[in-house]
Design a protein around this motif. Structure first.
Motif: not given
Length: 167
Positions: A35, A39, A42
């Motif tokens: 990840f 990401h 968020r």
């Protein structure tokens, strides 16, 4: 965010300790490998969005009543009712928003399904109104059906618990 956090904690363990983690939990955390920072950020930011949405949706009410879970109990041997590490949380659909919004909540027994499994009533209050939630829970328990049977007694001996995560 939560997967990445757990993956970081698992990665810090000695290899022998990592092997003691329930495979379902390890697979869920390891799915965060790769990840990006964007990401994860968020995902973390969604927590604040959930908090704001839950508070906005419930601010007009003294309390909100809902089922505690969208299903009754699943076998204790399962880590999740989905049995899918990439979809591990179908059972928290009615509780997660209030965990993120920091609103007090209580779950009280309110009945049983056709198989005799308990059904919970979730009582959610405004932020910081813990006393109000407890008062509603006590009132509900005082007036609920007299048909509520007592919880079954646990067996004399219980099998040893299997840890989900050993540090």
């Amino acid at each position: 965010f939560w997967r990445t956090r757990l993956l970081d904690e698992i990665s810090a363990l000695a290899p022998g300790k990592r092997e003691t983690i329930l495979p379902f939990i390890r697979e869920w955390a390891e799915s965060a490998e790769g990840f990006s920072g964007r990401h994860v950020f968020r995902g973390f930011s969604r927590i604040l969005e959930i908090r704001e949405a839950a508070i906005a949706a419930t601010h007009r009410f003294d309390c909100v009543l809902s089922p505690t879970a969208p299903m009754t109990a699943f076998p204790a041997e399962w880590a999740s009712p989905s049995r899918d590490p990439l979809n591990p949380f179908p059972h928290i659909g009615f509780t997660v928003a209030f965990n993120m919004s920091e609103q007090p909540a209580a779950s009280v027994p309110c009945g049983f399904d056709d198989e005799g499994l308990p059904i919970g009533l979730q009582i959610v209050g405004r932020r910081f109104d813990d006393v109000g939630v407890l008062a509603v829970a006590r009132s509900y328990e005082a007036i609920r059906s007299a048909k509520m049977r007592p919880w079954p007694e646990p067996p004399e001996t219980l099998p040893p618990a299997q840890p989900l995560f050993i540090v």
